[in-house]
Scaffold this active site. Structure first.
Site, PDB file in Angstrom:
ATOM      1  N   GLU A   1       2.049   9.186  -6.098  1.00  0.00           N
ATOM      2  CA  GLU A   1       2.803   9.199  -4.843  1.00  0.00           C
ATOM      3  C   GLU A   1       3.947   8.189  -4.897  1.00  0.00           C
ATOM      4  O   GLU A   1       5.059   8.462  -4.432  1.00  0.00           O
ATOM      5  CB  GLU A   1       1.887   8.861  -3.656  1.00  0.00           C
ATOM      6  CG  GLU A   1       0.666   9.734  -3.543  1.00  0.00           C
ATOM      7  CD  GLU A   1      -0.560   9.185  -4.267  1.00  0.00           C
ATOM      8  OE1 GLU A   1      -1.674   9.380  -3.749  1.00  0.00           O
ATOM      9  OE2 GLU A   1      -0.412   8.567  -5.347  1.00  0.00           O
TER      10      GLU A   1
ATOM     11  N   CYS B 287      -4.108   6.333  -1.686  1.00  0.00           N
ATOM     12  CA  CYS B 287      -4.758   5.046  -1.412  1.00  0.00           C
ATOM     13  C   CYS B 287      -4.017   4.335  -0.277  1.00  0.00           C
ATOM     14  O   CYS B 287      -2.957   4.798   0.164  1.00  0.00           O
ATOM     15  CB  CYS B 287      -4.766   4.178  -2.674  1.00  0.00           C
ATOM     16  SG  CYS B 287      -3.151   3.486  -3.108  1.00  0.00           S
TER      17      CYS B 287
ATOM     18  N   HIS C 116       1.057   4.730  -9.109  1.00  0.00           N
ATOM     19  CA  HIS C 116       0.423   5.939  -8.592  1.00  0.00           C
ATOM     20  C   HIS C 116       1.429   7.083  -8.495  1.00  0.00           C
ATOM     21  O   HIS C 116       2.637   6.868  -8.370  1.00  0.00           O
ATOM     22  CB  HIS C 116      -0.201   5.668  -7.231  1.00  0.00           C
ATOM     23  CG  HIS C 116      -1.442   4.841  -7.320  1.00  0.00           C
ATOM     24  ND1 HIS C 116      -2.236   4.591  -6.225  1.00  0.00           N
ATOM     25  CD2 HIS C 116      -2.033   4.212  -8.365  1.00  0.00           C
ATOM     26  CE1 HIS C 116      -3.268   3.845  -6.598  1.00  0.00           C
ATOM     27  NE2 HIS C 116      -3.160   3.597  -7.893  1.00  0.00           N
TER      28      HIS C 116
ATOM     29  N   CYS D 275      -0.355   3.340  -1.197  1.00  0.00           N
ATOM     30  CA  CYS D 275       0.531   4.506  -1.132  1.00  0.00           C
ATOM     31  C   CYS D 275       0.720   4.953   0.314  1.00  0.00           C
ATOM     32  O   CYS D 275       1.820   5.371   0.695  1.00  0.00           O
ATOM     33  CB  CYS D 275      -0.024   5.649  -1.981  1.00  0.00           C
ATOM     34  SG  CYS D 275       0.055   5.326  -3.747  1.00  0.00           S
TER      35      CYS D 275
END
Length: 153
Positions: A84, A110, A82, A113
């Site tokens: 992040e 999410c 991801h 993260c």
């Protein structure tokens, strides 16, 4: 000279850059960009895609798509990292402290993260769009992280 300025606010400026970073994404389902900022300085950026040196979903297809996995579920079935996560990893890789920083992201992080964000010491998140993961918002709120939904438009 007019007293009005066309200069964007700092949050608008950083969110606009976040959308530019997202254009580097190699995910077939959703292009996400992230920016970590402190004292009006960009510390790190990240976008979603496969780890360095591995084939991207653009090249080999999306397993989650093939299996009809809904958004926000079964993250382990994705070869991508991801945005992040990539921004946090890039800061660590280059020895840049992100404690007390602000995260700008095209999407609400999410829950995976969110855990990393909490432990990285990030204190504030600006995000544009939501994400199908209620646990994320609960954890970030419990950790005292300011969540600001922001429309850069």
């Amino acid at each position: 000279m007019s007293g009005k300025s066309n200069r964007p606010s700092w949050p608008t400026y950083f969110m606009d850059i976040t959308f530019l970073v997202a254009k580097r994404s190699t995910c077939l389902r959703r292009a996400v960009g992230a920016l970590i900022v402190k004292d009006k300085r960009i510390l790190s950026t990240g976008y979603n895609g496969a780890p360095t040196g591995l084939k991207h979903c653009l090249e080999i297809g999306c397993l989650r798509e093939k299996l009809n996995v809904p958004s926000g579920e079964r993250h382990e079935l994705c070869r991508g990292i991801h945005a992040e996560q990539n921004a946090i990893i890039q800061a660590a890789y280059h020895g840049v402290s992100i404690k007390d920083a602000t995260l700008f992201c095209t999407n609400m992080p999410c829950s995976i993260c969110a855990k990393m964000i909490i432990n990285a010491g990030i204190k504030q998140i600006y995000y544009h769009s939501g994400y199908a993961d209620a646990m994320s918002k609960e954890m970030l709120t419990e950790a005292g992280i300011d969540l600001i939904q922001f429309d850069a438009g």
